[in-house]
Design an enzyme around this catalytic site. Sequence first.
Site, mmCIF file in Angstrom:
data_model
loop_
_atom_site.group_PDB
_atom_site.id
_atom_site.type_symbol
_atom_site.label_atom_id
_atom_site.label_comp_id
_atom_site.label_asym_id
_atom_site.label_seq_id
_atom_site.Cartn_x
_atom_site.Cartn_y
_atom_site.Cartn_z
ATOM 1 N N CYS A 147 0.830 -1.216 0.000
ATOM 2 C CA CYS A 147 0.000 0.000 0.000
ATOM 3 C C CYS A 147 0.853 1.249 0.000
ATOM 4 O O CYS A 147 1.848 1.331 0.717
ATOM 5 C CB CYS A 147 -0.836 0.076 1.276
ATOM 6 S SG CYS A 147 -1.913 -1.301 1.491
ATOM 7 N N ARG A 150 -12.401 0.560 -5.986
ATOM 8 C CA ARG A 150 -12.022 0.332 -4.584
ATOM 9 C C ARG A 150 -11.503 1.644 -3.980
ATOM 10 O O ARG A 150 -11.616 1.906 -2.791
ATOM 11 C CB ARG A 150 -10.928 -0.741 -4.506
ATOM 12 C CG ARG A 150 -10.530 -1.086 -3.090
ATOM 13 C CD ARG A 150 -9.572 -2.266 -3.045
ATOM 14 N NE ARG A 150 -9.605 -2.880 -1.735
ATOM 15 C CZ ARG A 150 -8.789 -2.567 -0.741
ATOM 16 N NH1 ARG A 150 -7.873 -1.642 -0.908
ATOM 17 N NH2 ARG A 150 -8.913 -3.154 0.430
HETATM 18 P P1 XMP Z 1 -0.652 -7.323 3.294
HETATM 19 O O1 XMP Z 1 0.196 -6.473 4.195
HETATM 20 O O2 XMP Z 1 -1.115 -8.562 3.956
HETATM 21 O O3 XMP Z 1 -1.948 -6.425 2.992
HETATM 22 O O4 XMP Z 1 0.038 -7.603 2.005
HETATM 23 C C1 XMP Z 1 -3.043 -6.870 2.226
HETATM 24 C C2 XMP Z 1 -4.138 -5.839 2.252
HETATM 25 O O5 XMP Z 1 -3.717 -4.600 1.671
HETATM 26 C C3 XMP Z 1 -4.856 -3.908 1.158
HETATM 27 N N1 XMP Z 1 -4.537 -3.492 -0.206
HETATM 28 C C4 XMP Z 1 -4.134 -2.249 -0.544
HETATM 29 N N2 XMP Z 1 -4.049 -1.126 0.181
HETATM 30 N N3 XMP Z 1 -3.258 0.006 -1.734
HETATM 31 C C5 XMP Z 1 -3.621 0.014 -0.421
HETATM 32 O O6 XMP Z 1 -3.546 1.056 0.216
HETATM 33 C C6 XMP Z 1 -3.337 -1.093 -2.525
HETATM 34 O O7 XMP Z 1 -3.004 -1.072 -3.709
HETATM 35 C C7 XMP Z 1 -3.822 -2.276 -1.891
HETATM 36 N N4 XMP Z 1 -4.073 -3.517 -2.372
HETATM 37 C C8 XMP Z 1 -4.502 -4.235 -1.296
HETATM 38 C C9 XMP Z 1 -6.020 -4.862 1.209
HETATM 39 O O8 XMP Z 1 -6.840 -4.458 2.283
HETATM 40 C C10 XMP Z 1 -5.366 -6.196 1.425
HETATM 41 O O9 XMP Z 1 -6.199 -7.141 2.041
#
Ligand code: XMP
Length: 493
Positions: free
Chosen positions: A311, A407
């Site tokens: 993120c 999203r």
């Molecule tokens: P981890 O740390 O487990 O996080 O890899 C997975 C979660 O990250 C969120 N997610 C995003 N958040 N930009 C964001 O700010 C993104 O591009 C993005 N893609 C996923 C999502 O909640 C996921 O479950």
Amino acid sequence: MAKTPPGTFSEKLRVEEALTFDDVLLKPKESSVEPDEAATRTRVSTNVELEVPVLSAAMDTVTESDLAIAMARHGGLGVLHRNMTVEETASEVERVKRADELIIRDVVTASPDQTVQEVDETMDREGVSGAPVVDDDGTVLGIISGTDIRPYLEVSDRDEVSEAMTSEVITASEEVTPREALELMYEHKIERVPIVDDDGALTGLMTMQGILQRREYDKAARADDGSLRVGVAVGPFEDDRATAADEAGADVVFIDCAHAHNRDVVDSARSISGRVDADVVVGNIGTREAAEALVDFADGLKVGIGPGSICTTRVVSGAGMPQISAVANVADVAAEHGVPVIADGGIRYSGDAIKAIAAGADAVMLGSYFAGTDEAPGRVITMNGKKYKQYRGMGSVGAMQSGGGDRYLKEESDEEFVPEGVEAATPYKGSLASELHQLVGGMQSGMGYVGAPSIPEFKERSEFVRVSSAGRQESHPHDVVITDEAPNYKPDG
Ligand code: XMP
């Protein structure tokens, strides 16, 4: 222009502190709980309980039906991503739902006048090793399997199935129990039993592999009808996907938005939750106020504003909430209403996962942790002699271009996206089962240190201590050179 009263801006700087995983540790307590005995059963939404409090993220490099099947078989829940058509969502849900069915309903059959070659090709294509032979009314005439058509049996490819099939076929009725079916199979040395109605017409098929597989997965997340549980992400305004997922049998619909404390999103989520049978979990949020806006209708709340490994929301937008505080803020409100909380994102180690539960979550969701497994989409790539799999944020340019922009409440027609995530690679990890085993085993260790035999007791009994930067350094291996990789520790997460 109206003047700002003096003091207002500087007062803004008297801010509350927000903490995340590395800021805290669980305080060890007197315990009579052995880690292996700690029960991890939990509730992820009003009507869905799991033996393993873990969900896989709804991301196009993490959860499609293969990973969702593996997650549910091992007691967790996979949440299908939504960078696919609505029809694909429905068929992915159906694939998970059918994966472990005891009586297979769409049976591959053969007709008596087909050639052996035709049936052989069909079985190959469908990935089955045998097929009941049925007439036009569906009456079972025999069964044909690989062993009936091997070349040494002097059966020619052009022979009719009726000449090659075994016609003494053992069938059973719909009422047969798995135990009875197994006994029939052992007694007659067969691997499959056609299920027939009173007129002898085929209604399904039970296989030995299917029955034994059920026994092997003793923690599996199953609905009342025995099907594997599955979650589905839908966009904040995607009524059609929510309906299709619900009709296909999804157990939980996740309203998937980077900022669910948006009035339009709240209204749409409320309306979807009134229309589907599945439980509806809404996210992501990170404050008490957001929880208050959703808690009267949501079956679960998902927490995480910018903690994820891929993120960039916090650096791009300047907004976010460190994850331990975000979870605690939401859980304070959710607990008063008996609504489960899922901590989503930022979890690198099993210790982070159990800290999230101590902060008030009922379950945790992970993306990067599972993206490197065999069951995640995408192929293994090699860079500098090391194996990786692709892992990208759903707010990355690549993912938004393939349809995930809403999203982030951004128009898909935007020509130049303002991304909130990056595209990356994550180390290849092998099977999901062993990754999940390490994660849950570590969480159970945390429960042992706190002396809590169950998740609800752990949430109540656990306490945090604050960690200094020196304490954080002390927590990781230090002053040594690591010579062998541990299965649950990588220096950078
Ligand atoms: P981890 O740390 O487990 O996080 O890899 C997975 C979660 O990250 C969120 N997610 C995003 N958040 N930009 C964001 O700010 C993104 O591009 C993005 N893609 C996923 C999502 O909640 C996921 O479950």
